[in-house]
Motif scaffolding. Structure first.
Motif, mmCIF file in Angstrom:
data_model
loop_
_atom_site.group_PDB
_atom_site.id
_atom_site.type_symbol
_atom_site.label_atom_id
_atom_site.label_comp_id
_atom_site.label_asym_id
_atom_site.label_seq_id
_atom_site.Cartn_x
_atom_site.Cartn_y
_atom_site.Cartn_z
ATOM 1 N N GLN A 181 20.962 48.820 -7.170
ATOM 2 C CA GLN A 181 19.632 48.242 -7.953
ATOM 3 C C GLN A 181 20.486 46.964 -8.903
ATOM 4 O O GLN A 181 21.499 46.999 -9.220
ATOM 5 N N VAL A 182 19.761 45.755 -8.934
ATOM 6 C CA VAL A 182 20.299 44.646 -9.517
ATOM 7 C C VAL A 182 19.713 44.661 -11.055
ATOM 8 O O VAL A 182 18.490 44.424 -11.297
ATOM 9 N N LYS A 183 20.740 44.309 -11.945
ATOM 10 C CA LYS A 183 20.306 43.886 -13.441
ATOM 11 C C LYS A 183 20.978 42.768 -13.920
ATOM 12 O O LYS A 183 22.266 42.750 -13.916
ATOM 13 N N PHE A 184 20.364 42.117 -14.417
ATOM 14 C CA PHE A 184 20.663 40.798 -15.115
ATOM 15 C C PHE A 184 20.934 40.885 -16.431
ATOM 16 O O PHE A 184 20.139 41.544 -17.243
ATOM 17 N N LEU A 185 22.027 40.743 -17.170
ATOM 18 C CA LEU A 185 22.234 40.892 -18.637
ATOM 19 C C LEU A 185 21.649 39.521 -19.257
ATOM 20 O O LEU A 185 22.516 38.585 -18.965
ATOM 21 N N GLY A 186 20.594 39.414 -19.764
ATOM 22 C CA GLY A 186 20.160 38.238 -20.069
ATOM 23 C C GLY A 186 19.215 37.640 -19.193
ATOM 24 O O GLY A 186 19.049 38.198 -18.039
ATOM 25 N N ARG A 187 18.725 36.592 -19.476
ATOM 26 C CA ARG A 187 17.638 35.736 -18.549
ATOM 27 C C ARG A 187 18.258 34.930 -17.658
ATOM 28 O O ARG A 187 19.216 34.129 -18.186
ATOM 29 N N PRO A 188 18.258 35.017 -16.439
ATOM 30 C CA PRO A 188 18.941 33.947 -15.562
ATOM 31 C C PRO A 188 18.643 32.535 -15.741
ATOM 32 O O PRO A 188 17.219 32.215 -16.150
ATOM 33 N N GLY A 189 19.805 31.719 -15.599
ATOM 34 C CA GLY A 189 19.472 30.344 -15.630
ATOM 35 C C GLY A 189 20.762 29.569 -15.605
ATOM 36 O O GLY A 189 21.626 30.016 -14.830
ATOM 37 N N LEU A 190 20.655 28.394 -15.690
ATOM 38 C CA LEU A 190 21.858 27.562 -15.466
ATOM 39 C C LEU A 190 22.863 27.976 -16.409
ATOM 40 O O LEU A 190 22.743 28.382 -17.647
ATOM 41 N N GLY A 191 24.380 27.961 -16.046
ATOM 42 C CA GLY A 191 25.201 28.173 -16.912
ATOM 43 C C GLY A 191 26.085 29.451 -16.453
ATOM 44 O O GLY A 191 25.781 29.975 -15.408
ATOM 45 N N PHE A 192 26.423 30.368 -17.481
ATOM 46 C CA PHE A 192 27.183 31.684 -17.299
ATOM 47 C C PHE A 192 26.003 32.618 -16.911
ATOM 48 O O PHE A 192 24.951 32.777 -17.781
ATOM 49 N N ASN A 193 26.005 33.315 -16.122
ATOM 50 C CA ASN A 193 24.988 34.600 -15.502
ATOM 51 C C ASN A 193 26.078 35.656 -15.296
ATOM 52 O O ASN A 193 27.044 35.753 -14.462
ATOM 53 N N THR A 194 25.442 36.927 -15.862
ATOM 54 C CA THR A 194 26.101 38.276 -15.461
ATOM 55 C C THR A 194 25.246 39.043 -14.898
ATOM 56 O O THR A 194 24.051 39.541 -15.249
ATOM 57 N N VAL A 195 25.403 39.709 -13.766
ATOM 58 C CA VAL A 195 24.697 40.423 -12.811
ATOM 59 C C VAL A 195 25.527 42.010 -12.987
ATOM 60 O O VAL A 195 26.686 42.011 -12.461
ATOM 61 N N ILE A 196 24.868 43.023 -12.906
ATOM 62 C CA ILE A 196 25.261 44.429 -12.554
ATOM 63 C C ILE A 196 24.510 44.879 -11.662
ATOM 64 O O ILE A 196 23.441 44.920 -11.378
ATOM 65 N N LEU A 197 25.608 45.598 -10.614
ATOM 66 C CA LEU A 197 24.960 46.093 -9.516
ATOM 67 C C LEU A 197 25.057 47.883 -9.558
ATOM 68 O O LEU A 197 26.353 48.122 -9.894
ATOM 69 N N VAL A 198 23.943 48.479 -9.632
ATOM 70 C CA VAL A 198 24.252 49.879 -9.954
ATOM 71 C C VAL A 198 24.027 50.481 -8.549
ATOM 72 O O VAL A 198 22.880 50.430 -7.933
ATOM 73 N N PHE A 199 25.156 51.186 -8.236
ATOM 74 C CA PHE A 199 25.112 51.868 -6.934
ATOM 75 C C PHE A 199 24.446 53.301 -7.000
ATOM 76 O O PHE A 199 25.177 53.900 -7.891
ATOM 77 N N PHE A 200 23.879 53.656 -6.046
ATOM 78 C CA PHE A 200 23.530 55.204 -6.102
ATOM 79 C C PHE A 200 23.686 55.997 -4.878
ATOM 80 O O PHE A 200 23.939 55.525 -3.736
ATOM 81 N N LYS A 201 24.182 57.244 -5.202
ATOM 82 C CA LYS A 201 24.741 58.262 -4.225
ATOM 83 C C LYS A 201 23.625 59.502 -4.241
ATOM 84 O O LYS A 201 23.816 60.234 -5.532
ATOM 85 N N ASP A 202 22.843 59.958 -3.143
ATOM 86 C CA ASP A 202 22.261 61.249 -3.164
ATOM 87 C C ASP A 202 21.271 61.224 -4.365
ATOM 88 O O ASP A 202 20.957 61.946 -5.284
ATOM 89 N N GLY A 203 20.580 59.625 -4.612
ATOM 90 C CA GLY A 203 19.711 59.671 -5.706
ATOM 91 C C GLY A 203 20.152 59.419 -7.215
ATOM 92 O O GLY A 203 19.216 59.315 -8.037
ATOM 93 N N LYS A 204 21.320 59.384 -7.355
ATOM 94 C CA LYS A 204 22.143 59.481 -8.666
ATOM 95 C C LYS A 204 23.138 58.320 -8.732
ATOM 96 O O LYS A 204 23.576 57.855 -7.896
#
Length: 234
Positions: A71-94
């Motif tokens: 699952q992709v989660k942006f920390l803050g609103r995406p835009g020009l400049g610095f952006n941070t994305v968290i990829l949350v990986f799942f195994k067996d639904g967790k």
């Protein structure tokens, strides 16, 4: 006989350390691709010329098998400049683990740049402008992007060549000058009256100035609508 046993032992060790075939892990290039695709899906309609200037992954040593759902989660609103994305990986639904993607996003746009010196009050012509690609995130919000936004307007201050042109540097030209004879147009519900007048102030398009009605000798306020017309609401 001893040599035979040594050969058997050596082959057994090789088999025990045989790598698992068919397993692929995400690389930094894969994460970079995911990051930029997510940015493009959200920003490309507003900023068509996007580029990724810097990128990093945390933790760098993360071993994530390709194909795992995430699952992709942006920390803050995406835009020009610095952006941070968290990829949350799942195994067996967790949730199994997270990977942080960080990048600096840029968009180059064509902006108006002063080509030759401009003195205060001078009217801009095509010869005064060139258009150059500049990084949008590093520019003021009121930069001139279209030629029509600047042509025919006056500069509020003297400008040197290579200065990025801003809307705040510009004024509408003076259409009506003090002492000029004008046509006063009086508008009311269901009627229109025209009479001669005299401008008592300089005026730019849309500005409200004082004008004297030459017939009644009265002073009224009217809006400049052209080089010789003042509109008065009755």
């Amino acid at each position: 006989m001893k040599g035979v046993w040594l050969f058997v032992f050596f082959m057994a060790v090789l088999v025990s350390f045989k790598p698992v075939m068919g397993v692929e892990f995400y690389t930094e290039a894969d994460y970079k691709k995911i990051f930029f695709q997510e940015i493009q899906s959200r920003l490309s309609k507003v900023y068509p010329k996007l580029s990724l200037e810097r990128f990093s992954v945390e933790p760098r040593e993360a071993k994530v098998i390709k194909g795992m759902p995430y699952q992709v989660k942006f920390l803050g609103r995406p835009g020009l400049g610095f952006n941070t994305v968290i990829l949350v990986f799942f195994k067996d639904g967790k949730e199994a683990f997270r990977v942080r993607l960080w990048g600096y996003v840029e968009s180059n746009v064509s902006v108006a740049v002063v080509a030759k010196p401009l003195e205060k009050g001078e009217v801009i012509t095509k010869n005064h402008l060139v258009f150059q690609e500049k990084p949008l995130s590093r520019l003021p919000k009121d930069v001139v992007l279209e030629e029509e936004e600047a042509l025919g307007k006056e500069v509020r201050t003297s400008l040197k060549p290579n200065v990025v042109l801003r809307k705040s540097f510009l004024n509408e030209p003076v259409l009506v000058k003090r002492g000029q004879e004008v046509l006063i147009i009086g508008k009311g519900r269901g009627f229109l009256v025209k009479t001669k007048g005299k401008a008592l102030q300089d005026g730019r398009k849309g500005e409200v100035i004082k004008v004297r009605n030459l017939t009644s000798k009265k002073e009224v306020l009217g809006k400049v609508i052209s080089t010789n017309e003042i509109e008065v609401m009755l």
